[in-house]
Design a protein around this motif. Sequence first.
Motif, mmCIF file in Angstrom:
data_model
loop_
_atom_site.group_PDB
_atom_site.id
_atom_site.type_symbol
_atom_site.label_atom_id
_atom_site.label_comp_id
_atom_site.label_asym_id
_atom_site.label_seq_id
_atom_site.Cartn_x
_atom_site.Cartn_y
_atom_site.Cartn_z
ATOM 1 N N SER A 6 36.004 39.092 32.054
ATOM 2 C CA SER A 6 36.494 39.121 33.569
ATOM 3 C C SER A 6 35.295 39.765 34.326
ATOM 4 O O SER A 6 34.248 40.220 33.672
ATOM 5 C CB SER A 6 37.642 40.008 33.790
ATOM 6 O OG SER A 6 37.158 41.644 33.530
ATOM 7 N N GLY A 7 35.342 39.267 35.671
ATOM 8 C CA GLY A 7 34.633 39.974 36.567
ATOM 9 C C GLY A 7 34.578 41.334 36.455
ATOM 10 O O GLY A 7 33.655 42.227 36.604
ATOM 11 N N ALA A 8 35.670 42.000 36.410
ATOM 12 C CA ALA A 8 35.893 43.429 36.363
ATOM 13 C C ALA A 8 35.307 44.175 35.141
ATOM 14 O O ALA A 8 34.484 45.076 35.208
ATOM 15 C CB ALA A 8 37.393 43.901 36.219
ATOM 16 N N TYR A 32 34.649 45.725 45.646
ATOM 17 C CA TYR A 32 35.887 44.914 44.935
ATOM 18 C C TYR A 32 36.720 46.256 44.235
ATOM 19 O O TYR A 32 36.220 47.366 43.729
ATOM 20 C CB TYR A 32 35.425 44.001 43.804
ATOM 21 C CG TYR A 32 36.306 43.324 43.164
ATOM 22 C CD1 TYR A 32 37.130 42.360 43.787
ATOM 23 C CD2 TYR A 32 36.708 43.916 41.753
ATOM 24 C CE1 TYR A 32 38.206 41.776 43.018
ATOM 25 C CE2 TYR A 32 37.895 43.130 41.062
ATOM 26 C CZ TYR A 32 38.567 42.287 41.719
ATOM 27 O OH TYR A 32 39.567 41.691 41.326
ATOM 28 N N SER A 61 31.663 37.248 39.311
ATOM 29 C CA SER A 61 33.271 37.140 38.771
ATOM 30 C C SER A 61 33.152 35.521 38.449
ATOM 31 O O SER A 61 33.271 34.537 39.531
ATOM 32 C CB SER A 61 34.556 37.324 39.816
ATOM 33 O OG SER A 61 35.627 36.644 39.153
ATOM 34 N N ASP A 72 26.995 42.438 43.332
ATOM 35 C CA ASP A 72 28.077 41.674 42.836
ATOM 36 C C ASP A 72 27.818 40.334 43.692
ATOM 37 O O ASP A 72 27.962 40.436 45.184
ATOM 38 C CB ASP A 72 29.453 42.361 43.406
ATOM 39 C CG ASP A 72 30.801 41.451 43.170
ATOM 40 O OD1 ASP A 72 30.722 40.028 43.114
ATOM 41 O OD2 ASP A 72 31.701 41.865 42.695
ATOM 42 N N TRP A 97 39.946 32.865 44.191
ATOM 43 C CA TRP A 97 39.535 31.761 44.927
ATOM 44 C C TRP A 97 38.239 31.059 44.125
ATOM 45 O O TRP A 97 38.348 31.576 43.138
ATOM 46 C CB TRP A 97 38.902 32.339 46.306
ATOM 47 C CG TRP A 97 37.988 33.588 46.414
ATOM 48 C CD1 TRP A 97 38.467 34.930 46.200
ATOM 49 C CD2 TRP A 97 36.483 33.506 46.090
ATOM 50 N NE1 TRP A 97 37.365 35.643 46.276
ATOM 51 C CE2 TRP A 97 36.104 34.979 45.981
ATOM 52 C CE3 TRP A 97 35.570 32.720 46.048
ATOM 53 C CZ2 TRP A 97 34.863 35.382 45.808
ATOM 54 C CZ3 TRP A 97 34.183 33.105 45.730
ATOM 55 C CH2 TRP A 97 34.013 34.317 45.691
ATOM 56 N N THR A 152 35.334 33.717 37.150
ATOM 57 C CA THR A 152 36.869 33.463 37.462
ATOM 58 C C THR A 152 36.672 32.172 38.640
ATOM 59 O O THR A 152 37.657 31.448 38.775
ATOM 60 C CB THR A 152 37.878 34.375 37.696
ATOM 61 O OG1 THR A 152 37.669 35.381 36.553
ATOM 62 C CG2 THR A 152 39.108 33.902 37.777
ATOM 63 N N LYS A 153 35.776 32.673 39.753
ATOM 64 C CA LYS A 153 35.632 32.162 41.075
ATOM 65 C C LYS A 153 35.333 30.706 40.799
ATOM 66 O O LYS A 153 35.570 29.889 40.281
ATOM 67 C CB LYS A 153 35.132 32.926 41.909
ATOM 68 C CG LYS A 153 35.764 34.338 42.052
ATOM 69 C CD LYS A 153 37.245 34.533 42.365
ATOM 70 C CE LYS A 153 37.901 35.701 41.925
ATOM 71 N NZ LYS A 153 37.047 36.914 42.234
HETATM 72 C C1 LIG Z 1 37.323 38.573 41.846
HETATM 73 C C2 LIG Z 1 36.383 39.372 41.914
HETATM 74 C C3 LIG Z 1 35.847 40.203 41.150
HETATM 75 C C4 LIG Z 1 36.697 40.547 39.672
HETATM 76 O O1 LIG Z 1 36.705 39.411 39.086
HETATM 77 P P1 LIG Z 1 37.838 39.151 37.824
HETATM 78 O O2 LIG Z 1 37.121 37.991 37.150
HETATM 79 O O3 LIG Z 1 39.007 38.988 38.558
HETATM 80 O O4 LIG Z 1 37.677 40.223 36.740
HETATM 81 C C5 LIG Z 1 34.993 40.962 41.463
HETATM 82 N N1 LIG Z 1 34.244 40.915 42.443
HETATM 83 C C6 LIG Z 1 34.637 40.172 43.374
HETATM 84 C C7 LIG Z 1 33.961 39.985 44.797
HETATM 85 C C8 LIG Z 1 35.564 39.227 43.235
HETATM 86 O O5 LIG Z 1 36.179 38.471 44.272
#
Ligand SMILES: *Cc1c(COP(=O)(O)O)cnc(C)c1O
Length: 391
Positions: free
Chosen positions: A82-84, A108, A202, A180, A335, A204-205
């Motif tokens: 994860s980004g976290a 974040y 992240s 970030d 997003w 994920t985005k």
């Molecule tokens: C979503 C997000 C994160 C966290 O990422 P995850 O993949 O949801 O753990 C960190 N920083 C920013 C700017 C984000 O938008």
Amino acid sequence: MDDLSHILFSLGEDRDNYFRSVAPPVIQTSNFAFSSVASIRSAFKDEYSTFLYSRGKNPTVDILCKKLAALDGAEDALVVNSGAAAIFLSVVSQVKSGDHIISVKEPYSWARHLFDQILPKWGITCTYVDGRDIANFEAASKPNTTLIYLESPNSWDFAIQDLSAVARFAKSKGIITICDNSYCTPIYQQPISLGIDLSIQSATKYISGHSDVVAGVIAGSSALIEPMFRSEYMCVGSGIQPFNAWLLLRGIRTLETRLERSSKSAQKVMEFLKEHPLVEEVFYPLDPSFAQYSIAKAQMKEAGGLFSFTLKLNQIDKIEFFINSLKSFLLAVSWGGYESLVMPKCAGIEKHEFNPLNKQYRMVRLYVGMEDPTYLINDLNSAFLAVQDLS
Ligand SMILES: *Cc1c(COP(=O)(O)O)cnc(C)c1O
């Protein structure tokens, strides 16, 4: 940076190793077998350069790491679940008991949780500063400051830090910098080339791009990444799994194209909103009306498909009605996927807390995905008409 097309379509791939298949294989295995005690003994000595166990190195993940490191202009990269986790690992690997961190205010939410709730257990303190002015970093710096944590732009109000200036200051004091870079991705902004030590995202985005994987990236010099791999990465065991790595490899093929589409469409949607009588202000880093437009233009190649605006609606019920009336924007967090999204800031407060004088509560964030911008503008237009009919 290596040629972008080379990174996206070819770097790290070794088709002779897998039947000349065009798509890379998912090496969905936990462990790797050795032919002799001598060979496994030498693997034990160096998990960083051997496929031994997939909590460490895995061939599918390795292709992804090579591409993401090159995209960031970095020597090496780690991809986590994860980004976290990218935030957690990058920060925890760089601090020790008694250290002091300077962070941009409103990082974040889980970065903030780490700084406020977890690190104080080891006597690590954090000062939040308005990152728009370099002088604030200088003023907050203490003899025990070892880390500066940045997020540029912020993903709600798009506040920007002058990354070169912060990096220069940090280097003069021996302070590590983390940025970030989820909003821009390395295609639109390269923190490492601006002097930042660790660029995190992240994935994920935009990297995934299809709203089907949660993942994060940490990129930097081998001097920072290799010890992080050997210690914190191996210990926490949150490396990305092969199938998710494969989905990210698939997302990367279209990253440049998706970003361009999302960015261009967002600008069209924003132009519509700027002219609308129910919109007070838009926040988009590369719009000339944006307060930090010049620094945005200097350090970002383009802006992404995420932006926010404030509504001229003074009742929370009207804001909710407007949001609930949207049919083409999904009401969801995150997003960077194919689908357009909407998120009103007032979803994060209790209704009785709403005060129209606080502009933040009237703020709405839009992510513009792959749809035709006209389709999205028509939807916004209908929702505006519906809310105007109320009064
Ligand atoms: C979503 C997000 C994160 C966290 O990422 P995850 O993949 O949801 O753990 C960190 N920083 C920013 C700017 C984000 O938008």
